[in-house]
Design a protein around this motif. Structure first.
Motif, PDB file in Angstrom:
ATOM      1  N   ALA A  71     -19.783   4.430 -12.196  1.00  0.00           N
ATOM      2  CA  ALA A  71     -20.593   3.846 -11.124  1.00  0.00           C
ATOM      3  C   ALA A  71     -19.921   3.956  -9.762  1.00  0.00           C
ATOM      4  O   ALA A  71     -20.266   3.209  -8.849  1.00  0.00           O
ATOM      5  CB  ALA A  71     -20.902   2.386 -11.424  1.00  0.00           C
ATOM      6  N   ALA A  72     -18.965   4.872  -9.594  1.00  0.00           N
ATOM      7  CA  ALA A  72     -18.361   5.163  -8.290  1.00  0.00           C
ATOM      8  C   ALA A  72     -17.757   3.920  -7.650  1.00  0.00           C
ATOM      9  O   ALA A  72     -18.093   3.550  -6.529  1.00  0.00           O
ATOM     10  CB  ALA A  72     -19.370   5.808  -7.357  1.00  0.00           C
ATOM     11  N   GLY A  73     -16.854   3.273  -8.347  1.00  0.00           N
ATOM     12  CA  GLY A  73     -16.152   2.119  -7.803  1.00  0.00           C
ATOM     13  C   GLY A  73     -14.706   2.128  -8.241  1.00  0.00           C
ATOM     14  O   GLY A  73     -14.299   2.929  -9.093  1.00  0.00           O
ATOM     15  N   PRO A  74     -13.889   1.252  -7.677  1.00  0.00           N
ATOM     16  CA  PRO A  74     -12.476   1.197  -8.065  1.00  0.00           C
ATOM     17  C   PRO A  74     -12.304   0.631  -9.469  1.00  0.00           C
ATOM     18  O   PRO A  74     -13.205  -0.012 -10.025  1.00  0.00           O
ATOM     19  CB  PRO A  74     -11.857   0.278  -7.016  1.00  0.00           C
ATOM     20  N   LEU A  75     -11.136   0.865 -10.033  1.00  0.00           N
ATOM     21  CA  LEU A  75     -10.796   0.297 -11.334  1.00  0.00           C
ATOM     22  C   LEU A  75     -10.743  -1.219 -11.240  1.00  0.00           C
ATOM     23  O   LEU A  75     -10.363  -1.785 -10.212  1.00  0.00           O
ATOM     24  CB  LEU A  75      -9.454   0.836 -11.819  1.00  0.00           C
ATOM     25  N   LEU A  76     -11.141  -1.889 -12.329  1.00  0.00           N
ATOM     26  CA  LEU A  76     -11.122  -3.349 -12.340  1.00  0.00           C
ATOM     27  C   LEU A  76      -9.708  -3.856 -12.604  1.00  0.00           C
ATOM     28  O   LEU A  76      -8.919  -3.213 -13.308  1.00  0.00           O
ATOM     29  CB  LEU A  76     -12.066  -3.893 -13.416  1.00  0.00           C
ATOM     30  N   HIS A  77      -9.396  -5.016 -12.039  1.00  0.00           N
ATOM     31  CA  HIS A  77      -8.126  -5.675 -12.344  1.00  0.00           C
ATOM     32  C   HIS A  77      -8.199  -6.281 -13.741  1.00  0.00           C
ATOM     33  O   HIS A  77      -9.220  -6.858 -14.135  1.00  0.00           O
ATOM     34  CB  HIS A  77      -7.825  -6.785 -11.338  1.00  0.00           C
ATOM     35  N   GLY A  78      -7.126  -6.179 -14.482  1.00  0.00           N
ATOM     36  CA  GLY A  78      -7.052  -6.788 -15.808  1.00  0.00           C
ATOM     37  C   GLY A  78      -5.611  -7.089 -16.172  1.00  0.00           C
ATOM     38  O   GLY A  78      -4.672  -6.488 -15.629  1.00  0.00           O
ATOM     39  N   HIS A 134     -10.098  -0.763 -17.050  1.00  0.00           N
ATOM     40  CA  HIS A 134     -11.545  -0.615 -17.165  1.00  0.00           C
ATOM     41  C   HIS A 134     -12.107  -0.089 -15.850  1.00  0.00           C
ATOM     42  O   HIS A 134     -11.550  -0.336 -14.779  1.00  0.00           O
ATOM     43  CB  HIS A 134     -12.205  -1.955 -17.502  1.00  0.00           C
ATOM     44  N   TYR A 135     -13.211   0.646 -15.945  1.00  0.00           N
ATOM     45  CA  TYR A 135     -13.876   1.172 -14.763  1.00  0.00           C
ATOM     46  C   TYR A 135     -15.341   0.748 -14.787  1.00  0.00           C
ATOM     47  O   TYR A 135     -15.929   0.509 -15.858  1.00  0.00           O
ATOM     48  CB  TYR A 135     -13.755   2.700 -14.695  1.00  0.00           C
TER      49      TYR A 135
END
Length: 813
Positions: A331-338, A344-345
């Motif tokens: 979905a053309a966004g940055p990687l999620l923090h985890g 996760h993307y």
């Protein structure tokens, strides 16, 4: 030393013993795997290439992408993200529709959050548009709070290992005329629970400072600018390693050869030297894959977004790995923090997807390294300039179409020969590769069926040997193509080249060099058969001399006989509990009359067998029981994890009743260390109800006693005599607890009634209350989920709301 008094030098620690050699591009093709303790070829992308747009439009697009607000996810499968249109942080994953968590002004883009992170303390941290950091408790124990520091606009966040977050400020420009100082802030502390802040009666004591650890933001780094660079991100590894990502907009000012991005690590006092991410100019997001690997998102000229992984070692630059990470429905966004791997993307379906590589290995085809020298790594020193280096042993895995080339050099001074000096280095080949040199008769290593040349050693490899491919290899050290082929010199230098086919890689576990050589010709044959050629004539190219051929020919017999002699000389290892082969443990135990419980592990069997000679003379006594349980549990009795109590010692009134002196200074169960353990009427002894005949009958031998009273006294004594209780303080599972019970019953005296009890607390007043003697202080365990029928509510187990980003995961919201 072996039977011939030959020593060996081993190189088996990949980080301490091996130094990768850089190729012409300045990076290493060798990967030192500290978890497997091996060295292999590094992963490489092979024929897969990409280009990042280098024009102004591409730069502007990268700047827009890097400013997107990342989301965050938790261990429960829920996540939170910014909905810019609604001006709210939304939570999703527990229901079909998202739920609003925090609201902002959608009409003011500058007020919208720039980052949100779930911390290790179950708190959601939000970098709001005003430069402050907002804290929201996922368990709703306190109201949201904000923190800030003067002249610091928090922009990007990363969780701190012990709770809280790190933050970097928003850059004024991505190509500023004058770079800003490097500033890093830390958010720590938490507000007080609502129940603590409620109103109380005036007479109730209240501390002057209710919250000794309030939420706050403070600068932990304020360093000079990085010329030609701008910080664009930070991320924390699962092990707590904080990395900062920077773009290079002026290579000349940055002292770089190109505009590839750089990674630095925060040490607590400053930043490390940079590691250049080759072929990654403008990463828009990055995250950790493991303790030494990270992944970045790159925008290519296609245009598309790709994920590229890097291995971060102690080298100035890191090359892209060959692992392919597909971004399905991205979905053309940055990687999620985890807080946990994998990263996760965002996807078009809404739910974040884990980032996994496709199992399609791709490796560099060649990579070189050499033995490391310096502090903590001694030289390979034969002790004499006349030392002749004898034999090499390799523990390695060499797949088909792969191989290992080992180049050796010997000098009389501790000065390594130049790598481009071919006459100084002598090649030895293992596997399916051809020699790199043009010398005749380059020695080729052979596979051995034994796991190690060391007697009764199982080797360092974890995999089972495979003929010609995996296990132990050996070769006689030689100088191929010279008249005299012995390698002589005090110091030995090693250079290794790993060769693969792009899909497979050799893996080196250990290399051992044996020497100085014990010559069969010099020790067992007349001088007639010794070498007569020396100096430059011996170093000339040509057919080997007869004496040299005989020396190497006798080496064939020596290679068979020496290991046999070593096994005979080390036969005592077969009767040592620490070294006896696993299949011979039962045989050795039979010598001492020891039988093993089937539940005993291999290490426990060795410990019990090693302690058997000390236990045997005391078997059937309290000391024998203590020694046996100590050997079984790895020292739990000595450390206070298990306490053996003779039950008659638990009654302090015995001292008066029986006239026994209980002021023993060496007994940790008695108070003799501080005061007498004897009881006194009116002090520690009180006369009870006269109807309790067992007590009344105990005072004074001259008191008349009826038959019933005599029986009561006898019964009272019998209830406390010949009884032993084993208190188990440490955390053992059900199987280990049962094993302790069985071993205790086996080792306890036959006339003693034994009980093994699980102590609920490490410290037990009156039973085990002396730290270091009969008890221990262990770490405080975190509350665990409540299990009906198994746990005690309120002590170690609590019913808590799960720290989920989506509150609907908890019943009732």
């Amino acid at each position: 030393m072996d039977a011939n008094q030959q020593r060996f030098w081993m190189m088996a620690d990949p980080l301490r013993h091996w130094e990768p050699l850089l190729d012409k591009d300045g990076h290493s093709n060798v990967h030192r795997d500290s978890s497997r303790r091996t060295v292999r070829l590094a992963s490489a992308p092979g024929d897969f290439h990409w280009d990042e747009p280098a024009d102004a439009a591409g730069q502007a697009e990268a700047e827009l992408l890097v400013q997107q607000t990342p989301g965050t996810f938790d261990a429960f499968g829920t996540w939170a993200y910014l909905d810019a249109q609604q001006g709210a942080i939304m939570a999703a994953g527990a229901d079909a529709e998202p739920l609003g968590l925090l609201s902002f002004d959608p009409g003011n883009p500058l007020s919208l959050p720039s980052d949100l992170v779930l911390g290790n303390d179950d708190v959601l941290y939000v970098a709001d548009g005003g430069g402050k950091v907002l804290l929201k408790d996922l368990r709703n124990r306190w109201a949201p709070a904000t923190v800030s520091v003067e002249d610091f606009q928090a922009w990007r966040l990363a969780p701190a290992p012990t709770g809280g977050v790190f933050a970097i400020p928003r850059p004024t420009s991505f190509s500023p005329a004058s770079p800003a100082r490097v500033r890093l802030a830390r958010v720590s502390g938490l507000p007080l629970h609502r129940d603590v802040l409620r109103e109380r009666a005036p007479t109730v004591f209240r501390p002057q400072e209710e919250d000794t650890d309030p939420p706050r933001m403070s600068l932990v780094l304020d360093a000079p600018p990085l010329p030609g660079e701008v910080l664009v991100g930070l991320a924390t590894s699962p092990e707590g390693r904080l990395a900062l990502l920077s773009w290079v907009y002026d290579a000349a000012s940055a002292g770089a050869s190109g505009n590839d991005a750089r990674i630095r690590f925060f040490t607590g006092n400053g930043l490390t030297t940079p590691i250049t991410l080759l072929r990654a100019r403008r990463p828009i997001s990055f995250a950790w894959l493991s303790a030494d690997r990270l992944v970045v998102l790159l925008r290519t000229s296609t245009p598309s977004i790709i994920a590229v992984a890097y291995a971060l070692e102690d080298v100035p630059s890191a090359a892209p790995l060959g692992d392919y990470y597909p971004l399905t429905s991205y979905a053309a966004g940055p990687l999620l923090h985890g807080l946990t791997a994998p990263p996760h993307y965002p996807t078009q379906d809404g739910a974040p997807a884990p980032l996994h590589p496709i199992s399609l290995p791709s490796f560099a085809t060649t990579g070189s390294m050499r033995n490391q020298t310096g502090a903590g790594t001694p030289l390979i020193d034969g002790g004499s300039a006349r030392a002749i280096w004898h034999r090499l042993y390799l523990e390695a895995c060499i797949p088909p179409r792969c191989g290992i080339r080992v180049f050796l050099a010997a000098t009389s001074t501790p000065q390594r020969p130049l790598d481009d000096e071919p006459s100084a280095w002598h090649e030895h080949v293992f596997g399916d590769v051809a020699p790199a040199s043009t010398a005749l008769h380059v020695p080729r290593g052979v596979w051995l069926p034994t796991p190690s040349e060391l007697p009764f050693h199982s080797g360092l490899m974890t995999e089972a040997p495979e003929p010609e491919r995996r296990g132990l290899f050996t070769v006689l050290v030689q100088r191929a193509g010279l008249r005299v082929r012995t390698l002589q010199g005090r110091y030995l230098w090693v250079r290794v080249q790993l060769v693969g086919d792009g899909r497979s890689t050799p893996e080196l576990f250990a290399l051992r060099a044996h020497g100085p050589r014990f010559s069969y010709a010099e020790n067992y044959l007349p001088e007639l058969y010794r070498e007569q050629l020396f100096g430059p004539d011996a170093d000339a190219k040509g057919t080997s001399t007869p004496a040299d051929f005989l020396e190497r020919f006798l080496g064939l017999a020596e290679g068979i006989l020496t290991p046999l002699e070593d096994r005979i000389a080390s036969a005592s290892l077969l009767t040592d509990p620490r070294t006896v082969p696993e299949e011979s443990l039962e045989w050795l135990a039979a010598w001492l009359g020891v039988s093993f419980d089937p539940a005993l592990s291999r290490e426990q069997r060795r410990q019990m067998l090693e302690a058997a000679p000390a236990i045997r003379p005391w078997r059937g006594t309290l000391r024998g029981l203590s020694l046996a349980l100590d050997a079984l549990t790895g020292g739990a009795v000595s450390q206070g994890g298990l306490v053996i109590v003779e039950e008659f010692r638990l009654r302090r009134t015995f001292s008066t009743i029986l006239g026994i002196d209980l002021s023993d200074d060496e007994d940790p169960l008695l108070p003799g260390l501080h005061q007498s353990g004897n009881s006194f009427v009116g002090d520690t002894l009180f006369l009870g109800d006269e109807r309790r005949k067992e007590f009344l009958a105990l005072f004074g031998e001259d008191l008349p006693k009826t038959a019933a009273e005599e029986a009561a006294v006898e019964e009272f004594f019998n209830q406390q005599a010949h009884r032993v209780t084993v208190l188990v303080h440490q955390d053992f599972d059900a199987q280990e607890f049962g094993l302790i019970q069985r071993v205790a019953e086996q080792e306890a005296p036959a006339h003693v009634s034994l009980a093994v009890k699980l102590a609920s607390q490490p410290l037990m007043v009156g039973v085990a209350s002396l730290v270091g003697l009969d008890t221990y202080l262990g770490p405080t365990s975190r509350p665990q989920p409540m299990r009906v029928g198994r746990n005690a509510l309120g002590s170690k187990n609590l019913i808590e709301r799960p720290p989920s980003l989506d509150p609907r995961l908890h019943a009732g919201g």
